[in-house]
Design a protein around this motif. Structure first.
Motif, PDB file in Angstrom:
ATOM      1  N   ARG A  41       0.833  -1.208   0.000  1.00 19.00           N
ATOM      2  CA  ARG A  41       0.000   0.000   0.000  1.00 19.00           C
ATOM      3  C   ARG A  41       0.867   1.257   0.000  1.00 19.00           C
ATOM      4  O   ARG A  41       0.546   2.257  -0.652  1.00 19.00           O
ATOM      5  N   GLY A  42       1.973   1.202   0.719  1.00 12.89           N
ATOM      6  CA  GLY A  42       2.884   2.345   0.737  1.00 12.89           C
ATOM      7  C   GLY A  42       3.461   2.644  -0.629  1.00 12.89           C
ATOM      8  O   GLY A  42       3.622   3.807  -1.006  1.00 12.89           O
ATOM      9  N   VAL A  43       3.757   1.602  -1.411  1.00 10.81           N
ATOM     10  CA  VAL A  43       4.299   1.795  -2.759  1.00 10.81           C
ATOM     11  C   VAL A  43       3.257   2.418  -3.678  1.00 10.81           C
ATOM     12  O   VAL A  43       3.593   3.191  -4.583  1.00 10.81           O
ATOM     13  N   LEU A  44       1.971   2.132  -3.433  1.00 14.53           N
ATOM     14  CA  LEU A  44       0.907   2.631  -4.309  1.00 14.53           C
ATOM     15  C   LEU A  44       0.598   4.110  -4.093  1.00 14.53           C
ATOM     16  O   LEU A  44      -0.233   4.679  -4.803  1.00 14.53           O
ATOM     17  N   GLY A  45       1.220   4.716  -3.127  1.00 17.60           N
ATOM     18  CA  GLY A  45       1.175   6.168  -2.986  1.00 17.60           C
ATOM     19  C   GLY A  45      -0.146   6.753  -2.554  1.00 17.60           C
ATOM     20  O   GLY A  45      -0.504   7.866  -2.963  1.00 17.60           O
ATOM     21  N   GLY A  46      -0.891   6.062  -1.730  1.00 18.51           N
ATOM     22  CA  GLY A  46      -2.119   6.630  -1.180  1.00 18.51           C
ATOM     23  C   GLY A  46      -3.263   6.752  -2.156  1.00 18.51           C
ATOM     24  O   GLY A  46      -4.133   7.632  -2.019  1.00 18.51           O
ATOM     25  N   ASP A  47      -3.327   5.895  -3.177  1.00 14.13           N
ATOM     26  CA  ASP A  47      -4.443   5.890  -4.119  1.00 14.13           C
ATOM     27  C   ASP A  47      -5.753   5.688  -3.331  1.00 14.13           C
ATOM     28  O   ASP A  47      -5.914   4.675  -2.651  1.00 14.13           O
ATOM     29  N   PRO A  48      -6.694   6.652  -3.411  1.00 11.23           N
ATOM     30  CA  PRO A  48      -7.919   6.552  -2.610  1.00 11.23           C
ATOM     31  C   PRO A  48      -8.818   5.381  -2.998  1.00 11.23           C
ATOM     32  O   PRO A  48      -9.710   5.008  -2.236  1.00 11.23           O
ATOM     33  N   ARG A  49      -8.591   4.784  -4.158  1.00 14.52           N
ATOM     34  CA  ARG A  49      -9.394   3.633  -4.569  1.00 14.52           C
ATOM     35  C   ARG A  49      -9.007   2.369  -3.823  1.00 14.52           C
ATOM     36  O   ARG A  49      -9.737   1.380  -3.849  1.00 14.52           O
ATOM     37  N   VAL A  50      -7.839   2.378  -3.170  1.00 13.94           N
ATOM     38  CA  VAL A  50      -7.246   1.146  -2.643  1.00 13.94           C
ATOM     39  C   VAL A  50      -7.609   0.930  -1.183  1.00 13.94           C
ATOM     40  O   VAL A  50      -7.445   1.833  -0.348  1.00 13.94           O
ATOM     41  N   THR A  51      -8.098  -0.275  -0.880  1.00 15.37           N
ATOM     42  CA  THR A  51      -8.265  -0.720   0.503  1.00 15.37           C
ATOM     43  C   THR A  51      -7.572  -2.063   0.641  1.00 15.37           C
ATOM     44  O   THR A  51      -7.260  -2.721  -0.356  1.00 15.37           O
ATOM     45  N   ALA A  52      -7.338  -2.481   1.877  1.00 10.76           N
ATOM     46  CA  ALA A  52      -6.636  -3.739   2.120  1.00 10.76           C
ATOM     47  C   ALA A  52      -7.294  -4.478   3.268  1.00 10.76           C
ATOM     48  O   ALA A  52      -7.803  -3.857   4.217  1.00 10.76           O
ATOM     49  N   THR A  53      -7.291  -5.805   3.184  1.00 10.49           N
ATOM     50  CA  THR A  53      -7.893  -6.618   4.238  1.00 10.49           C
ATOM     51  C   THR A  53      -7.250  -7.999   4.252  1.00 10.49           C
ATOM     52  O   THR A  53      -6.783  -8.490   3.222  1.00 10.49           O
ATOM     53  N   THR A  54      -7.243  -8.619   5.434  1.00  2.39           N
ATOM     54  CA  THR A  54      -6.811 -10.007   5.559  1.00  2.39           C
ATOM     55  C   THR A  54      -8.009 -10.955   5.618  1.00  2.39           C
ATOM     56  O   THR A  54      -7.829 -12.163   5.776  1.00  2.39           O
ATOM     57  N   ASP A  55      -9.214 -10.435   5.482  1.00  2.00           N
ATOM     58  CA  ASP A  55     -10.443 -11.237   5.530  1.00  2.00           C
ATOM     59  C   ASP A  55     -10.883 -11.563   4.104  1.00  2.00           C
ATOM     60  O   ASP A  55     -11.299 -10.671   3.352  1.00  2.00           O
ATOM     61  N   LEU A  56     -10.799 -12.829   3.719  1.00  2.00           N
ATOM     62  CA  LEU A  56     -11.108 -13.222   2.348  1.00  2.00           C
ATOM     63  C   LEU A  56     -12.549 -12.917   1.972  1.00  2.00           C
ATOM     64  O   LEU A  56     -12.820 -12.364   0.902  1.00  2.00           O
ATOM     65  N   ASP A  57     -13.494 -13.259   2.824  1.00  2.00           N
ATOM     66  CA  ASP A  57     -14.901 -13.042   2.497  1.00  2.00           C
ATOM     67  C   ASP A  57     -15.206 -11.561   2.332  1.00  2.00           C
ATOM     68  O   ASP A  57     -15.951 -11.157   1.427  1.00  2.00           O
ATOM     69  N   GLU A  58     -14.633 -10.731   3.184  1.00  2.00           N
ATOM     70  CA  GLU A  58     -14.831  -9.284   3.066  1.00  2.00           C
ATOM     71  C   GLU A  58     -14.312  -8.785   1.723  1.00  2.00           C
ATOM     72  O   GLU A  58     -14.936  -7.935   1.072  1.00  2.00           O
ATOM     73  N   ALA A  59     -13.168  -9.308   1.308  1.00  2.00           N
ATOM     74  CA  ALA A  59     -12.584  -8.886   0.035  1.00  2.00           C
ATOM     75  C   ALA A  59     -13.458  -9.290  -1.145  1.00  2.00           C
ATOM     76  O   ALA A  59     -13.643  -8.514  -2.094  1.00  2.00           O
ATOM     77  N   LEU A  60     -14.027 -10.484  -1.103  1.00  2.00           N
ATOM     78  CA  LEU A  60     -14.723 -11.027  -2.269  1.00  2.00           C
ATOM     79  C   LEU A  60     -16.130 -10.481  -2.479  1.00  2.00           C
ATOM     80  O   LEU A  60     -16.607 -10.419  -3.617  1.00  2.00           O
ATOM     81  N   ARG A  61     -16.802 -10.095  -1.407  1.00  2.00           N
ATOM     82  CA  ARG A  61     -18.206  -9.664  -1.552  1.00  2.00           C
ATOM     83  C   ARG A  61     -18.315  -8.475  -2.506  1.00  2.00           C
ATOM     84  O   ARG A  61     -17.659  -7.460  -2.341  1.00  2.00           O
ATOM     85  N   GLY A  62     -19.159  -8.631  -3.517  1.00  2.00           N
ATOM     86  CA  GLY A  62     -19.390  -7.544  -4.469  1.00  2.00           C
ATOM     87  C   GLY A  62     -18.334  -7.410  -5.543  1.00  2.00           C
ATOM     88  O   GLY A  62     -18.362  -6.447  -6.323  1.00  2.00           O
ATOM     89  N   ALA A  63     -17.407  -8.366  -5.639  1.00  2.00           N
ATOM     90  CA  ALA A  63     -16.328  -8.271  -6.627  1.00  2.00           C
ATOM     91  C   ALA A  63     -16.856  -8.440  -8.045  1.00  2.00           C
ATOM     92  O   ALA A  63     -17.726  -9.273  -8.315  1.00  2.00           O
ATOM     93  N   ASP A  64     -16.327  -7.632  -8.949  1.00  2.00           N
ATOM     94  CA  ASP A  64     -16.585  -7.805 -10.379  1.00  2.00           C
ATOM     95  C   ASP A  64     -15.470  -8.624 -11.028  1.00  2.00           C
ATOM     96  O   ASP A  64     -15.719  -9.414 -11.932  1.00  2.00           O
ATOM     97  N   PHE A  65     -14.253  -8.389 -10.582  1.00  2.00           N
ATOM     98  CA  PHE A  65     -13.093  -9.140 -11.054  1.00  2.00           C
ATOM     99  C   PHE A  65     -12.252  -9.545  -9.852  1.00  2.00           C
ATOM    100  O   PHE A  65     -12.105  -8.774  -8.890  1.00  2.00           O
ATOM    101  N   VAL A  66     -11.694 -10.741  -9.922  1.00  2.00           N
ATOM    102  CA  VAL A  66     -10.791 -11.238  -8.893  1.00  2.00           C
ATOM    103  C   VAL A  66      -9.508 -11.690  -9.576  1.00  2.00           C
ATOM    104  O   VAL A  66      -9.537 -12.558 -10.450  1.00  2.00           O
TER     105      VAL A  66
END
Length: 410
Positions: A41-66
């Motif tokens: 995340r630090g390398v991506l320079g604070g892009d507001p579109r980016v979030t991060a999680t260690t919870d797989l289900d949270e990440a996948l819900r509502g995904a259009d592409f994985v």
């Protein structure tokens, strides 16, 4: 569009981020390692579109592409794969031979669990598989996702572009006749206006030695084959010479310096690319642009999300394209891609020597996917790059001791 990257703490994620366009309005990074997530995340320079999680289900819900880019066991696991193989006197490369079998054995069950969660939580999502061994893992995921999982690799694209440049063609102009499995494919034709220019290239020593595969295999061998092999065929055609050093151990130490904050990402990336297969290329490299798989992924997403029809070399179910394997086998061939999916295009029949390798390696893939000790022993023993049942048994026993994920095979 919500895009999820599984393995979002991986070192090459910033390359994918660079290739994304405005269609991606939310980018979710998932990883089992929170520290690695924060470093990326630090390398991506604070892009507001980016979030991060260690919870797989949270990440996948509502995904259009994985995007699935996981590495079960991390680079430490790759280092073990290579070390064990080399101690047994066989090839240890992470996707080829004993190393590839070990990697597949511990990765396929995890990939299948992920595929089941995608099917339950984001059934309309397209899954783009980066995870190696890419063909094997795409086939494992397709058991639960069908045609909604597509595997990608940048090696065929790179070979086709280099062949086109050697022929002084715009890389977008020819029709490329490429076929095989992931890391086991051959360019059989370069057609412009119905004429195949590959024979002209094979006859020209200067043109052949102007790009990496020509230097790697040599004009005499390429003319004998009559086709241009993917660079990974080096491990089959020059096995003794390719045993080489343990790259996994090198990458583990190199990338750990980045994750520990001792060196910046760009410096580490350039060093990584500069040393890729360097021991096999006599110090020569065509570029340091980070490969290109991220550009294949971006083009695939554009087409699948309604951005127009395109042709890409992808890992998809065979559907009768190659006679050497069955309908369900995942193969690597040119595909027509649009919003309805990816469909394999006709290719020339593989020559017997290539078809034989494809049949053998696909049989090994299928044994890996069975996941039992008996099947794993057969996978090691029947791989073209493992030369005895006794060696195969010792490999299996050693990997089962060294990898916690394979303890059930001991």
């Amino acid at each position: 569009m919500r895009l999820v990257i599984l393995g979002g703490g991986g070192f090459r994620v910033p390359l994918v981020h660079r290739a994304l366009d405005d269609r991606v309005t939310r980018l979710v990074l998932h990883d089992v390692d929170a520290h690695r997530l924060e470093a990326i995340r630090g390398v991506l320079g604070g892009d507001p579109r980016v979030t991060a999680t260690t919870d797989l289900d949270e990440a996948l819900r509502g995904a259009d592409f994985v995007f699935s880019a996981i590495r079960v066991g991390g680079l430490a696991g790759r280092a073990i794969d290579e070390e064990v193989a080399h101690r047994h006197g066989v090839l240890g490369q992470e996707t080829v031979g004993a190393g590839g079998v070990a990697y597949g054995l511990r990765t396929a069950p995890v990939a299948e669990r992920i595929a089941r969660r995608v099917a339950e939580l984001a059934p309309g999502a397209w899954v783009v598989n980066f995870t190696n061994p890419a063909g094997l893992i795409t086939e494992a995921m397709s058991r639960h996702l069908g045609d909604r999982v597509i595997g990608i690799c940048d090696s065929p694209l790179g070979l086709c572009r280099r062949a086109a440049r050697a022929l002084r063609l715009d890389p977008g102009a020819p029709e490329f006749d490429y076929a095989g499995l992931n890391h086991l494919g051959w360019l059989q034709g370069v057609r412009v206006g119905g004429r195949d220019l590959l024979p002209d290239l094979l006859a020209d020593d200067a043109a052949l030695t102007s790009f990496e595969e020509g230097r790697l295999f040599g004009p005499e061998w390429l003319r004998a084959l009559g086709v241009l092999p993917n660079e990974y065929l080096h491990y089959y055609y020059s096995t003794r010479e390719a045993l080489g050093a343990d790259r996994g151990a090198f990458l583990l130490a190199q990338q750990q310096r980045f994750y520990d904050g001792a060196v910046d990402w760009e410096t580490t990336r350039l060093e990584r690319e500069a040393t890729y297969m360097a021991h096999d290329r006599e110090g020569e490299r065509d570029s340091l642009e980070g490969g290109g798989y991220e550009h294949v992924a971006a083009a695939l997403v554009r087409a699948l999300s309604g951005g127009g029809k395109t042709t890409l070399i992808l890992n998809v179910p065979n559907r009768g394209t190659l006679s050497a394997v069955d309908e369900r086998a995942v193969v690597e061939v040119p595909c027509e891609v649009d919003a309805t999916g990816a469909r394999p295009l006709p290719v020339s029949p593989l020559p017997d020597h290539a078809a034989g390798l494809v049949t053998s390696v696909k049989a090994v893939d299928r044994l890996v996917l069975e996941g039992t000790r008996a099947a794993a022993l057969k996978a090691f023993a029947l791989h073209p790059l493992v030369d005895s049942v006794a060696t195969a048994r010792s490999l299996l026993d050693t990997y089962a001791r060294r990898h916690p994920e394979l303890a059930h095979l001991s």
